[in-house]
Design a protein around this motif. Structure first.
Motif, PDB file in Angstrom:
ATOM      1  N   ARG A   1       4.209   5.594  -5.377  1.00  0.00           N
ATOM      2  CA  ARG A   1       4.601   5.430  -6.782  1.00  0.00           C
ATOM      3  C   ARG A   1       3.635   6.170  -7.715  1.00  0.00           C
ATOM      4  O   ARG A   1       4.031   6.675  -8.755  1.00  0.00           O
ATOM      5  N   LEU A   2       2.375   6.238  -7.327  1.00  0.00           N
ATOM      6  CA  LEU A   2       1.390   6.948  -8.148  1.00  0.00           C
ATOM      7  C   LEU A   2       1.347   8.436  -7.833  1.00  0.00           C
ATOM      8  O   LEU A   2       1.348   9.277  -8.731  1.00  0.00           O
ATOM      9  N   TYR A   3       1.311   8.767  -6.552  1.00  0.00           N
ATOM     10  CA  TYR A   3       1.020  10.150  -6.167  1.00  0.00           C
ATOM     11  C   TYR A   3       2.199  11.110  -6.389  1.00  0.00           C
ATOM     12  O   TYR A   3       1.988  12.260  -6.784  1.00  0.00           O
ATOM     13  N   LEU A   4       3.420  10.682  -6.125  1.00  0.00           N
ATOM     14  CA  LEU A   4       4.538  11.615  -6.274  1.00  0.00           C
ATOM     15  C   LEU A   4       4.703  12.101  -7.718  1.00  0.00           C
ATOM     16  O   LEU A   4       4.858  13.309  -7.948  1.00  0.00           O
ATOM     17  N   PRO A   5       4.669  11.221  -8.735  1.00  0.00           N
ATOM     18  CA  PRO A   5       4.715  11.735 -10.103  1.00  0.00           C
ATOM     19  C   PRO A   5       3.516  12.618 -10.445  1.00  0.00           C
ATOM     20  O   PRO A   5       3.657  13.593 -11.207  1.00  0.00           O
ATOM     21  N   VAL A   6       2.349  12.298  -9.899  1.00  0.00           N
ATOM     22  CA  VAL A   6       1.166  13.136 -10.142  1.00  0.00           C
ATOM     23  C   VAL A   6       1.396  14.541  -9.599  1.00  0.00           C
ATOM     24  O   VAL A   6       1.146  15.544 -10.284  1.00  0.00           O
TER      25      VAL A   6
ATOM     26  N   PRO B   1      13.161   8.645  -8.940  1.00  0.00           N
ATOM     27  CA  PRO B   1      13.288   8.841  -7.486  1.00  0.00           C
ATOM     28  C   PRO B   1      12.022   8.449  -6.717  1.00  0.00           C
ATOM     29  O   PRO B   1      12.117   7.939  -5.594  1.00  0.00           O
ATOM     30  N   ALA B   2      10.853   8.691  -7.312  1.00  0.00           N
ATOM     31  CA  ALA B   2       9.603   8.284  -6.651  1.00  0.00           C
ATOM     32  C   ALA B   2       9.541   6.776  -6.486  1.00  0.00           C
ATOM     33  O   ALA B   2       9.089   6.269  -5.444  1.00  0.00           O
ATOM     34  N   HIS B   3      10.009   6.037  -7.482  1.00  0.00           N
ATOM     35  CA  HIS B   3      10.034   4.577  -7.380  1.00  0.00           C
ATOM     36  C   HIS B   3      10.965   4.126  -6.253  1.00  0.00           C
ATOM     37  O   HIS B   3      10.642   3.208  -5.486  1.00  0.00           O
ATOM     38  N   ARG B   4      12.127   4.777  -6.167  1.00  0.00           N
ATOM     39  CA  ARG B   4      13.078   4.403  -5.100  1.00  0.00           C
ATOM     40  C   ARG B   4      12.489   4.697  -3.731  1.00  0.00           C
ATOM     41  O   ARG B   4      12.595   3.883  -2.805  1.00  0.00           O
ATOM     42  N   LEU B   5      11.865   5.864  -3.605  1.00  0.00           N
ATOM     43  CA  LEU B   5      11.248   6.225  -2.329  1.00  0.00           C
ATOM     44  C   LEU B   5      10.106   5.267  -1.996  1.00  0.00           C
ATOM     45  O   LEU B   5       9.924   4.878  -0.831  1.00  0.00           O
ATOM     46  N   ALA B   6       9.336   4.877  -3.003  1.00  0.00           N
ATOM     47  CA  ALA B   6       8.223   3.953  -2.783  1.00  0.00           C
ATOM     48  C   ALA B   6       8.728   2.613  -2.254  1.00  0.00           C
ATOM     49  O   ALA B   6       8.145   2.035  -1.318  1.00  0.00           O
ATOM     50  N   ARG B   7       9.822   2.124  -2.829  1.00  0.00           N
ATOM     51  CA  ARG B   7      10.379   0.857  -2.351  1.00  0.00           C
ATOM     52  C   ARG B   7      10.876   0.982  -0.911  1.00  0.00           C
ATOM     53  O   ARG B   7      10.641   0.099  -0.082  1.00  0.00           O
ATOM     54  N   ARG B   8      11.557   2.090  -0.617  1.00  0.00           N
ATOM     55  CA  ARG B   8      12.071   2.276   0.744  1.00  0.00           C
ATOM     56  C   ARG B   8      10.926   2.388   1.742  1.00  0.00           C
ATOM     57  O   ARG B   8      10.990   1.818   2.840  1.00  0.00           O
TER      58      ARG B   8
ATOM     59  N   GLY C   1       7.846   1.188   1.486  1.00  0.00           N
ATOM     60  CA  GLY C   1       7.225  -0.131   1.650  1.00  0.00           C
ATOM     61  C   GLY C   1       8.057  -1.046   2.516  1.00  0.00           C
ATOM     62  O   GLY C   1       7.534  -1.752   3.395  1.00  0.00           O
ATOM     63  N   ASN C   2       9.372  -1.045   2.281  1.00  0.00           N
ATOM     64  CA  ASN C   2      10.264  -1.897   3.082  1.00  0.00           C
ATOM     65  C   ASN C   2      10.272  -1.463   4.545  1.00  0.00           C
ATOM     66  O   ASN C   2      10.316  -2.304   5.451  1.00  0.00           O
ATOM     67  N   ARG C   3      10.235  -0.150   4.772  1.00  0.00           N
ATOM     68  CA  ARG C   3      10.266   0.340   6.160  1.00  0.00           C
ATOM     69  C   ARG C   3       9.002  -0.063   6.912  1.00  0.00           C
ATOM     70  O   ARG C   3       9.073  -0.507   8.062  1.00  0.00           O
ATOM     71  N   VAL C   4       7.852   0.092   6.256  1.00  0.00           N
ATOM     72  CA  VAL C   4       6.598  -0.289   6.915  1.00  0.00           C
ATOM     73  C   VAL C   4       6.596  -1.786   7.213  1.00  0.00           C
ATOM     74  O   VAL C   4       6.212  -2.221   8.306  1.00  0.00           O
TER      75      VAL C   4
ATOM     76  N   TYR D   1       0.809  -1.230   0.000  1.00  0.00           N
ATOM     77  CA  TYR D   1       0.000   0.000   0.000  1.00  0.00           C
ATOM     78  C   TYR D   1       0.843   1.280   0.000  1.00  0.00           C
ATOM     79  O   TYR D   1       0.646   2.152  -0.851  1.00  0.00           O
ATOM     80  N   PRO D   2       1.779   1.468   0.931  1.00  0.00           N
ATOM     81  CA  PRO D   2       2.571   2.707   0.860  1.00  0.00           C
ATOM     82  C   PRO D   2       3.398   2.790  -0.412  1.00  0.00           C
ATOM     83  O   PRO D   2       3.526   3.872  -1.009  1.00  0.00           O
ATOM     84  N   SER D   3       3.939   1.661  -0.853  1.00  0.00           N
ATOM     85  CA  SER D   3       4.758   1.670  -2.058  1.00  0.00           C
ATOM     86  C   SER D   3       3.941   2.059  -3.288  1.00  0.00           C
ATOM     87  O   SER D   3       4.343   2.917  -4.084  1.00  0.00           O
TER      88      SER D   3
END
Length: 380
Positions: free
Chosen positions: A93-98, A355-362, A364-367, A87-89
């Protein structure tokens, strides 16, 4: 993931890239429409002939929806799928590029003058693309909550992407529940799309389109096994027939305008079949060796890589150039906007989407890791 699956996923990236180009061409024709209609029959020749698939932008969005239904559902079908990570990932991934696209569009509106006389009155640019901005509108469109969008015209489809993403567990449960009757489920889905077009209920059009992709994900091994049988028999004719039939279904409401005029219930019903055409094209991409080779070539793969960024930035670029030059010189606007959209899409992909993809992965992994560290209560 085996080699065959990896190659087929590359082909789906190519489909995404081609569909994004079709959306760009569609908006170019909408920009040029006031001038094209001045020449008798030219607009009809472009939109109601075999050329229509090249500019079938609304229908290409349905291809995106089926693709999302497929590729997002595939990992979710695994017993080890981590919903806390998903969910966070997915939402980042969708919202930051938007949000990046909205800010980019706002910058263009502030920099490029929006003189009303530069564009044709009551045209697509006049009615559907913002010439001024407000803080409230920026926040609204960035949230993906409104039904209509003018700062970044294409965000209406991302609203449905978010809705599907949030409801993914429901799609997976229903897809698995009907797995013994996939054809019946597909027919019901298409019937809902037709009803949605006739009744003008968008949810009935778009959510079943995503579900077709989920249904394909559930039955992907069976689709591949069937494709292998077809290919062993030299199935070029079957793939060619399926591709043609799918393209025809995709644009059938346009090809039949003489007998089912725009705005009629018959035309709406035919438009409802476009989702079936989109699904058929995905099956061809998955199973046809020729389609796989073509869609896995360097150019389609590059287009697929930047497709999301291209989708987000091309209308603001096109609108800015049209307001600057004037849509009377539509050919010059198109000549500049088309390559400029790809160049800016690549920059946006590098600067915002990646960068949004990288942040999304981080994220998701953190949660997921925080959940794993929570001690399990001992029952008394």
């Amino acid at each position: 993931m085996g080699t065959g699956q990896s190659e087929r996923m590359h082909a789906l990236d190519g489909v995404r890239g081609v569909a994004a180009v079709v959306v760009v061409l569609y908006h170019l024709t909408l920009m040029a429409r006031p001038r094209l209609e001045e020449t008798a029959g030219l607009w009809e020749w472009i939109t109601q002939s075999p050329l229509r698939p090249l500019t079938a932008g609304s229908e290409a969005v349905l291809v995106f929806f089926v693709l999302s239904g497929l590729v997002v559902s595939i990992p979710a079908l695994s017993a080890t799928f981590d919903w806390l990570r998903y969910y966070p990932s997915r939402l980042i991934r969708l919202y930051l590029p938007v949000i990046g696209a909205v800010l980019f569009a706002v910058a263009l509106i502030l920099v490029v003058p929006r003189f009303p006389g530069a564009i044709s009155p009551d045209s697509w640019l006049d009615n559907r693309v913002a010439s001024s901005i407000s803080l409230g509108r920026i926040v609204e469109e960035s949230s993906l909550l409104p039904e209509t969008y003018t700062v970044v015209n294409v965000l209406w489809s991302l609203r449905w992407e978010v809705m599907f993403s949030v409801l993914l567990p429901v799609f997976i449960v229903v897809g698995l529940a009907v797995r013994r009757r996939p054809w019946l489920a597909a027919v019901v889905s298409v019937a809902l799309m037709v009803a949605g077009r006739v009744l003008e209920v968008d949810a009935l059009v778009y959510l079943p389109t995503f579900f077709l992709g989920t249904l394909m994900a559930v039955h992907l091994p069976g689709i591949r096994a069937w494709a292998d049988r077809v290919n062993r028999r030299g199935g070029w004719f079957i793939w060619g027939a399926l591709a043609v039939a799918s393209v025809v279904l995709l644009v059938l409401s346009w090809l039949t305008r003489d007998i089912a005029p725009a705005g009629s219930s018959a035309s709406a019903a035919l438009w409802g079949l476009a989702g079936a055409g989109a699904a058929g094209l995905i099956v061809v991409a998955i199973g046809s060796p020729l389609a796989e080779r073509m869609l896995s070539a360097r150019l389609p793969l590059w287009l697929g890589r930047v497709s999301f960024s291209l989708y987000l930035v091309h209308v603001p670029v096109l609108a800015s150039i049209a307001f600057l030059i004037g849509d009377a010189a539509w050919w010059l606007v198109a000549l500049i906007a088309f390559p400029a959209s790809f160049a800016i899409a690549w920059l946006f992909h590098v600067a915002v989407e990646t960068p949004a993809h990288r942040l999304a992965r981080r994220a998701g992994n953190r949660v997921a890791s925080r959940h794993d560290r929570v001690p399990t209560p001992i029952a008394s």
